[in-house]
Every structure is written in C-alpha cells, then in structure tokens.
Design a protein around this motif. Sequence first.
Motif, mmCIF file in Angstrom:
data_model
loop_
_atom_site.group_PDB
_atom_site.id
_atom_site.type_symbol
_atom_site.label_atom_id
_atom_site.label_comp_id
_atom_site.label_asym_id
_atom_site.label_seq_id
_atom_site.Cartn_x
_atom_site.Cartn_y
_atom_site.Cartn_z
ATOM 1 N N HIS A 21 3.295 5.852 -5.806
ATOM 2 C CA HIS A 21 2.940 5.710 -7.263
ATOM 3 C C HIS A 21 1.776 6.653 -7.447
ATOM 4 O O HIS A 21 2.061 7.590 -8.771
ATOM 5 C CB HIS A 21 2.415 4.297 -7.553
ATOM 6 C CG HIS A 21 1.797 4.337 -8.989
ATOM 7 N ND1 HIS A 21 2.700 4.793 -9.917
ATOM 8 C CD2 HIS A 21 0.863 3.623 -9.548
ATOM 9 C CE1 HIS A 21 1.998 4.528 -11.127
ATOM 10 N NE2 HIS A 21 0.733 3.925 -10.645
ATOM 11 N N SER B 177 0.878 -1.208 -0.056
ATOM 12 C CA SER B 177 0.055 -0.092 -0.030
ATOM 13 C C SER B 177 0.830 1.273 0.075
ATOM 14 O O SER B 177 0.466 2.343 -0.522
ATOM 15 C CB SER B 177 -0.988 0.212 1.155
ATOM 16 O OG SER B 177 -0.307 -0.041 2.413
ATOM 17 N N GLU C 164 1.826 1.826 -3.724
ATOM 18 C CA GLU C 164 0.664 2.389 -4.289
ATOM 19 C C GLU C 164 0.551 3.798 -4.092
ATOM 20 O O GLU C 164 0.143 4.831 -4.870
ATOM 21 C CB GLU C 164 -0.545 1.590 -4.071
ATOM 22 C CG GLU C 164 -0.750 0.269 -4.461
ATOM 23 C CD GLU C 164 -1.938 -0.490 -3.986
ATOM 24 O OE1 GLU C 164 -2.493 -1.241 -4.810
ATOM 25 O OE2 GLU C 164 -2.362 -0.542 -2.776
#
Length: 273
Positions: free
Chosen positions: A238, A232, A235
């Motif tokens: 990102h 996570s 993510e």
Amino acid sequence: MEAISPIKRLAIHGVELYYEHYENPGKHTLVCVHGFLSSAFSFRKLIPLLRGHYEIIAVDLPPFGQSEKSRTFVYTYTNLAKLLIGLLEKLNISQAALIGHSMGGQISLSAALLKPELFSKVVLLCSSGYLKRSHPSIIFGTHLPCFDLYIKYWLSKEGVLKNLLNVVHDQMLINQEMIDGYEKPFTDRQIFKAMTRFIRHREGDLQPDELKRIDKPSLLIWGEEDRVVPFSVGERLHHDLPDSILYSLKETGHLVPEERPEFVSERILEFID
C-alpha cells in the motif's frame, strides 16, 4: 438451447493455457490470476457474484491447474505475465482489470508493469510481495535428477488438507468438494518435473522502485489472520503502490476469495465502476 461452455484452451507462446471465459459482451473484462499451488478453482465463489457485471477470464497459470506442464518453458514471473498479455491479445481484448490472489497478485503487477496500456486497474488479494529468489542451494538442487520426487514427497507429506488448514481462518469452510478441487491438479505426475523448473526459474518479487512505477489504481484486500502473506506485506505494498486502497478483514486468513467472496465482490464492484 445448450449453454456455451466457459472452458477454453489456447496455445500462447508455445504453451497450452487452460482458462475459463465467462463472456458478457460490452462489459469490462476482469482477469483472475490464482496463487502458488492453486488454480482458477480458487475463484469459484467469487466468479458467480461478478459474472453478471463483467466479462471474466480465469486462467490456470502453467504448470498449475489444467494448463500444460511444459518441460521447456522458462517459469519466470515475467514470462507468466507475458502469457496473460498474450492471451488477452489473442482474444482481442483491448483493456482489462486484473484480480490476483497471492502469487497471482505479483504476476498481475508484473503484467501491469510490462504493458500498462492493456490494464485499467489491479486488485490484489493477499498478494505476495518482496520475496527474493530461491536460495542458491535450492536452485542447485533443482538440477539433481530426483528433485521432482522430493517435491512430490513434500507435497504428499503436507497433504491438501493440511495446506488448506493453513490458508483459511474458519476451518469449518473446508469440505470434500474443496479438498478435491485443490487436489485434482496434482494427480498429473508431470506437474512435479515442471514445478522443479518453476522453483529454478522464479526470479523473485518486484522491488519497491518497480512498484512505485505502477500508477494503476490498486485495490488491496487482506485477511488479518493471514499466516502465508502477513498483513504487514499488504501495508508495505500500500505504501509503495502510488494509487492504492487497503482493506483488512478480521477473522480472515489467506484464502480471501473462498472465505469472504461477498465482501471482495462488493469492493471490486465499487472499485471498478
């Protein structure tokens, strides 16, 4: 003809850095930056797959690995990033790509933010992210005379094997060579006093607004079984890094340079070239 040793030492900003320099004139330079409690040893499987394509520098960040365990250096991520920049400037390297694992990813991002013209791209392997500074009670504790002994006790109690079991998914990868390589730096007793300063000085990870200012192309590779820095976090990075690509690896833990060196090297080759 005797091969030139890649092992080097240089004083940068008053601290002696240990680094390995795999020279490849005319090729793009990659700088490998390890994580917390680790060293350049963590890139031992990745470097042989990349050294024919690039010039590679793998650094031991103080106070870890074989770099100086200074008791005067201020161990902020910003200052560690400045050491990377200073080393490249001393070596007359005008541009490089960064490969940062775990904490080394955060220091790589700090370096790219500090001097963007020096860095072309950033590769983040299970990079730390969004960690705050140590709790004030812990920072207070680092001023106590015996805090370094507590760190030594805690690390001895955990043991290298237990830590390795926590960072890899396939436990069959762990052998004596691996245990010895990660354990070696901690035979120097000075590391515990230096780590006391490290815990005291670490300012916390970059905030989203800072990450959004890093416009370098970024490659993120994560193990889906990472118990240290969950997927996570990848993510979220990102999302916050403006120009990024994210890959996830099934049945892979935190130590992706050791666990999946072939996959990582192939993605780096595609990304850099």
